[in-house]
Design a protein around this motif. Structure first.
Motif, short mmCIF file in Angstrom:
data_model
loop_
_atom_site.label_atom_id
_atom_site.label_comp_id
_atom_site.label_asym_id
_atom_site.label_seq_id
_atom_site.Cartn_x
_atom_site.Cartn_y
_atom_site.Cartn_z
N GLU A 188 0.80 -1.23 0.00
CA GLU A 188 0.00 0.00 0.00
C GLU A 188 0.83 1.28 0.00
O GLU A 188 0.35 2.32 -0.47
N ASN A 189 2.03 1.24 0.53
CA ASN A 189 2.81 2.48 0.61
C ASN A 189 3.92 2.56 -0.44
O ASN A 189 4.91 3.27 -0.28
N ILE A 190 3.74 1.82 -1.55
CA ILE A 190 4.62 1.96 -2.70
C ILE A 190 3.81 2.48 -3.88
O ILE A 190 2.84 1.86 -4.30
N GLU A 191 4.21 3.64 -4.39
CA GLU A 191 3.55 4.22 -5.56
C GLU A 191 4.49 4.11 -6.76
O GLU A 191 5.63 4.59 -6.70
N VAL A 192 4.02 3.47 -7.81
CA VAL A 192 4.84 3.25 -9.00
C VAL A 192 4.62 4.37 -10.01
O VAL A 192 3.49 4.72 -10.32
N HIS A 193 5.71 4.90 -10.52
CA HIS A 193 5.66 5.95 -11.54
C HIS A 193 6.30 5.39 -12.81
O HIS A 193 7.52 5.45 -12.99
N PHE A 194 5.48 4.83 -13.69
CA PHE A 194 5.99 4.29 -14.95
C PHE A 194 6.31 5.42 -15.93
O PHE A 194 5.76 6.53 -15.84
N LEU A 195 7.18 5.11 -16.88
CA LEU A 195 7.58 6.05 -17.93
C LEU A 195 8.11 7.36 -17.36
O LEU A 195 7.85 8.45 -17.87
N LYS A 196 8.86 7.24 -16.28
CA LYS A 196 9.49 8.41 -15.66
C LYS A 196 10.98 8.13 -15.47
O LYS A 196 11.40 7.00 -15.25
N LYS A 197 11.78 9.20 -15.56
CA LYS A 197 13.21 9.07 -15.34
C LYS A 197 13.72 10.27 -14.56
O LYS A 197 13.17 11.38 -14.67
N PRO A 198 14.74 10.08 -13.75
CA PRO A 198 15.27 11.18 -12.93
C PRO A 198 15.79 12.32 -13.81
O PRO A 198 16.46 12.07 -14.82
N HIS A 199 15.46 13.52 -13.43
CA HIS A 199 15.90 14.69 -14.19
C HIS A 199 16.79 15.62 -13.37
O HIS A 199 17.81 16.11 -13.84
N LYS A 200 16.40 15.83 -12.10
CA LYS A 200 17.14 16.77 -11.27
C LYS A 200 16.84 16.49 -9.80
O LYS A 200 15.73 16.13 -9.43
N ILE A 201 17.87 16.66 -8.96
CA ILE A 201 17.69 16.54 -7.50
C ILE A 201 17.51 17.92 -6.91
O ILE A 201 18.23 18.85 -7.25
N ILE A 202 16.54 18.04 -6.03
CA ILE A 202 16.32 19.30 -5.31
C ILE A 202 17.08 19.23 -3.99
O ILE A 202 16.94 18.28 -3.22
N GLU A 203 17.87 20.26 -3.75
CA GLU A 203 18.72 20.31 -2.55
C GLU A 203 18.23 21.37 -1.58
O GLU A 203 17.81 22.46 -1.98
N GLU A 204 18.30 21.04 -0.30
CA GLU A 204 17.97 22.01 0.74
C GLU A 204 18.85 21.73 1.94
O GLU A 204 18.87 20.61 2.46
N ASN A 205 19.63 22.72 2.37
CA ASN A 205 20.56 22.57 3.48
C ASN A 205 21.54 21.42 3.25
O ASN A 205 21.85 20.63 4.15
N LYS A 206 22.01 21.31 2.00
CA LYS A 206 22.98 20.30 1.60
C LYS A 206 22.46 18.87 1.77
O LYS A 206 23.22 17.93 1.99
N LYS A 207 21.15 18.71 1.69
CA LYS A 207 20.52 17.40 1.76
C LYS A 207 19.46 17.28 0.67
O LYS A 207 18.98 18.28 0.14
N VAL A 208 19.08 16.05 0.35
CA VAL A 208 18.03 15.83 -0.64
C VAL A 208 16.69 16.31 -0.10
O VAL A 208 16.31 15.99 1.03
N ALA A 209 15.98 17.10 -0.91
CA ALA A 209 14.66 17.59 -0.51
C ALA A 209 13.60 17.25 -1.55
O ALA A 209 12.42 17.53 -1.34
N GLY A 210 14.01 16.64 -2.65
CA GLY A 210 13.04 16.28 -3.68
C GLY A 210 13.72 15.75 -4.92
O GLY A 210 14.95 15.86 -5.08
N LEU A 211 12.90 15.16 -5.79
CA LEU A 211 13.41 14.64 -7.06
C LEU A 211 12.47 15.08 -8.18
O LEU A 211 11.26 14.85 -8.12
N VAL A 212 13.04 15.72 -9.18
CA VAL A 212 12.29 16.10 -10.37
C VAL A 212 12.42 14.97 -11.38
O VAL A 212 13.53 14.56 -11.73
N VAL A 213 11.28 14.44 -11.83
CA VAL A 213 11.29 13.36 -12.82
C VAL A 213 10.72 13.86 -14.14
O VAL A 213 9.87 14.76 -14.17
N GLU A 214 11.20 13.25 -15.22
CA GLU A 214 10.78 13.62 -16.56
C GLU A 214 9.99 12.49 -17.19
O GLU A 214 10.37 11.32 -17.10
N ASP A 215 8.86 12.83 -17.80
CA ASP A 215 8.07 11.83 -18.49
C ASP A 215 8.82 11.36 -19.74
O ASP A 215 9.29 12.17 -20.54
#
Length: 300
Positions: A188-215
Motif C-alpha cells: 500500500e505504501n509503494i507508488e509506482v511511476h511508470f515512464l518516468k526518469k530522474p531529471h534533477k535533484i532538489i537540494e535544501e541545506n545540503k541534503k536531498v529535498a526532492g526529485l524532479v522526474v521527466e516523463d
C-alpha cells in the motif's frame, strides 16, 4: 618478492591483510583511494556487529588494525596483472611489484543516474544501499529508481521502514520476476511511476529535498517530495584487471572456490567483486579472513 598483494583497501582487502600479515605473510595493499572503500561514503554503519559508528570512523579503525602486524599500504593506480611462472607481476603507474599471490578486492561501481548533484549528495540523501541506510529514513518519503529485481526488492524492504516509497521506472513495464511484481502491487505504501526518469535533484541545506522526474514520452517535469533517493539501476564489478585470466561470469563478477581462490593458482577475489548474493561490510570481512588465512597457511 612479496607473499601477497591485495588490490583494494575496502573492508575485504583490509581484513585479508590483517589475517595474512598476522600469520606471518608479507603483505602490500594497493589502492588509489582512501582506505575504507564505500564505508567512507556511508554516514553511519549500524549493522556491523560490535560497531555502531560513522562509516569513515570504522574505515579508519579497520585500517589501523590491518597495519598492526606489518602489512603496508601504497597509494597507486594498478595498470595490469601478469602471471609469470609461479608468481605474479603487478604493474602500477609507477613500478612493477612481484608477488606470490594476488587478491582482487576492488569492489563494484554503481551505475549513476548522471544527473546534477548526484555525487555531491551521496551520503546526504542519495544512497546505493537500502539495507545500509534505509533506517535513516524511518517515517520519511523516499524514491527508488529502477525497474529490475534489485529495485523492487529494495523498495519492498524500504516500505517496511519509511512512510512512502516512490518507485521510478523508466519503461512502461517492470523488468523483474513476477514474484516481486506481485509483492509491489500488494504493498500500500509503494507508488509506482511508470515512464518516468530522474531529471534533477532538489537540494535544501545540503541534503536531498526532492526529485524532479521527466516523463519518458512527453518530457513533462514533475517534482516528487522525498528525503532519500535510492538508485538501483545496476552495479558493475571492477574486474577488468583479471578479465584476461578468464575467471569471471557473464556479468563480470569473479568466480572463486571456498578459499576465495580462482581457477588460476594464487589469484584470489574477495568482497563485492566476487560472485555472491549479499554485499555488505560483514560479508566482505568474512571473505578477507578466509583468503588471508588460507594464503598464509599455504606459505608455511
Amino acid at each position: 618478492m612479496l607473499d601477497v598483494v591485495v588490490i583494494g583497501a575496502g573492508p575485504a582487502g583490509m581484513t585479508c591483510a590483517l589475517y595474512a600479515s598476522r600469520a606471518g605473510a608479507s603483505v602490500m595493499i594497493l589502492d588509489k583511494g582512501a582506505p575504507g572503500g564505500k564505508m567512507n561514503l556511508t554516514a553511519s554503519i549500524e549493522n556491523y556487529p560490535g560497531a555502531d559508528m560513522k562509516g569513515p570512523q570504522l574505515a579508519y579503525a579497520m585500517y589501523e588494525q590491518s597495519m598492526k602486524f606489518g602489512a603496508k599500504m601504497d597509494y597507486k593506480e594498478i595498470v595490469s596483472i601478469e602471471k609469470k611462472d609461479d608468481y605474479f607481476v603487478v604493474k602500477t603507474n609507477k613500478e612493477e611489484i612481484e608477488t606470490k599471490n594476488v587478491v582482487l578486492a576492488s569492489g563494484t561501481k554503481e551505475r549513476l543516474m548522471n544527473i546534477e548533484l548526484e555525487e555531491e549528495l551521496t551520503g546526504r540523501g542519495v544512497s546505493y544501499c537500502a539495507v545500509c541506510d534505509g533506517p535513516f529514513f524511518k517515517n520519511k518519503d523516499v524514491a527508488v529508481v529502477g525497474g529490475g529485481n534489485s529495485a523492487l526488492e529494495e523498495s519492498l524492504y524500504l516500505s517496511t521502514i519509511v512512510n512512502k516509497v516512490h518507485l521510478i521506472v523508466r519503461r512502461d513495464v517492470f523488468r523483474a520476476d513476477e514474484y516481486f511484481v506481485n509483492k509491489i502491487n500488494e504493498c500500500e505504501n509503494i507508488e509506482v511511476h511508470f515512464l518516468k526518469k530522474p531529471h534533477k535533484i532538489i537540494e535544501e541545506n545540503k541534503k536531498v529535498a526532492g526529485l524532479v522526474v521527466e516523463d519518458s514520452q512527453t518530457q513533462e517535469l514533475t517534482t516528487i517530495n522525498v528525503q532519500g533517493i535510492f538508485p538501483f539501476i545496476g552495479l558493475d564489478p571492477l574486474s577488468e584487471l583479471v578479465k584476461s585470466f578468464d575467471v569471471t561470469n557473464e556479468q563480470g563478477y569473479v568466480l572463486v572456490d571456498e578459499n576465495m581462490e580462482t581457477t588460476v593458482k594464487g589469484l584470489f577475489a574477495i568482497g563485492d567483486v566476487r560472485d555472491k548474493t549479499l554485499r555488505q561490510v560483514v560479508t566482505a570481512t568474512n571473505d578477507g579472513a578466509i583468503a588471508g588465512q588460507y594464503i598464509a597457511s599455504q606459505l608455511r
